[in-house]
Design a protein around this motif. Sequence first.
Motif, PDB file in Angstrom:
ATOM      1  N   GLN A 118      -9.367  -1.786  -2.096  1.00  0.00           N
ATOM      2  CA  GLN A 118      -8.188  -0.958  -2.290  1.00  0.00           C
ATOM      3  C   GLN A 118      -8.395   0.352  -1.550  1.00  0.00           C
ATOM      4  OE1 GLN A 118      -7.577  -0.462  -6.441  1.00  0.00           O
ATOM      5  NE2 GLN A 118      -7.187  -2.615  -6.831  1.00  0.00           N
ATOM      6  N   ALA A 119      -7.311   0.857  -0.953  1.00  0.00           N
ATOM      7  CA  ALA A 119      -7.356   2.141  -0.272  1.00  0.00           C
ATOM      8  C   ALA A 119      -6.073   2.887  -0.590  1.00  0.00           C
ATOM      9  CB  ALA A 119      -7.492   1.944   1.231  1.00  0.00           C
ATOM     10  N   SER A 120      -6.196   4.196  -0.676  1.00  0.00           N
ATOM     11  CA  SER A 120      -5.007   5.014  -0.932  1.00  0.00           C
ATOM     12  C   SER A 120      -4.210   5.146   0.366  1.00  0.00           C
ATOM     13  CB  SER A 120      -5.428   6.397  -1.438  1.00  0.00           C
ATOM     14  OG  SER A 120      -6.102   7.086  -0.398  1.00  0.00           O
ATOM     15  N   GLU A 121      -2.989   5.629   0.265  1.00  0.00           N
ATOM     16  CA  GLU A 121      -2.147   5.838   1.448  1.00  0.00           C
ATOM     17  C   GLU A 121      -2.808   6.802   2.427  1.00  0.00           C
ATOM     18  OE1 GLU A 121       0.742   4.393   2.443  1.00  0.00           O
ATOM     19  OE2 GLU A 121       0.520   3.037   0.735  1.00  0.00           O
ATOM     20  N   GLU A 122      -3.433   7.870   1.905  1.00  0.00           N
ATOM     21  CA  GLU A 122      -4.094   8.841   2.766  1.00  0.00           C
ATOM     22  C   GLU A 122      -5.248   8.195   3.533  1.00  0.00           C
ATOM     23  OE1 GLU A 122      -3.858   9.585  -0.691  1.00  0.00           O
ATOM     24  OE2 GLU A 122      -1.918  10.549  -0.396  1.00  0.00           O
ATOM     25  N   GLN A 123      -6.011   7.313   2.859  1.00  0.00           N
ATOM     26  CA  GLN A 123      -7.130   6.651   3.516  1.00  0.00           C
ATOM     27  C   GLN A 123      -6.629   5.711   4.619  1.00  0.00           C
ATOM     28  OE1 GLN A 123      -8.817   4.965  -0.043  1.00  0.00           O
ATOM     29  NE2 GLN A 123     -10.573   6.386   0.014  1.00  0.00           N
ATOM     30  N   LEU A 124      -5.533   5.013   4.362  1.00  0.00           N
ATOM     31  CA  LEU A 124      -4.979   4.118   5.377  1.00  0.00           C
ATOM     32  C   LEU A 124      -4.485   4.895   6.588  1.00  0.00           C
ATOM     33  CD1 LEU A 124      -3.020   1.586   3.132  1.00  0.00           C
ATOM     34  CD2 LEU A 124      -5.126   1.172   4.398  1.00  0.00           C
ATOM     35  N   LEU A 125      -3.789   5.994   6.356  1.00  0.00           N
ATOM     36  CA  LEU A 125      -3.300   6.814   7.470  1.00  0.00           C
ATOM     37  C   LEU A 125      -4.456   7.420   8.258  1.00  0.00           C
ATOM     38  CD1 LEU A 125      -0.248   8.574   5.794  1.00  0.00           C
ATOM     39  CD2 LEU A 125      -0.206   6.811   7.564  1.00  0.00           C
TER      40      LEU A 125
END
Length: 154
Positions: A118-125
């Motif tokens: 799992q990754a947060s939106e900030e980590q994906l961006l």
Amino acid sequence: MGQVERAALETITPYKVEVVQGNFVSKDQIDQLRAGMSRQQVREILGTPLLTDVFHAQRWDYVFTIERQPLAPQRRRMTVFFDDDRFTRLEGDAMPSEQEFVAGLSKPRRNPRQVPLQASEEQLLAAQRDPTEAPPSTRTAPDPAPTRYPPLEP
């Protein structure tokens, strides 16, 4: 030796060849044998024997061994007896069914690691951004694509 080096040595192991010799005979194949069958019928069910002895022409030996790391070696032996070229009896180890044999070949995993997926939106961006590129607020619009291209040949 530090903990990291020790963990690396436990994780990295040399390649070991899987050694299989003979032909596997399953319980299902043995159940198909009937007294009085010809040698050809027995060969069609069990396959070609590993050993046919000139001094013991009325018997066939089926031997199977497999060595697969990190499991203990498996060895099975079975002897088929004939009288006047007709199957009479067999002796040897108890043979597993095909499902039991396959289940016995599975390798136990040492130290299975659970990795969070799992990754947060900030980590994906952040992962999609080029680290050399400017932050999103200071970026300028890219130049539009050219409408004419130079010729491929002079």
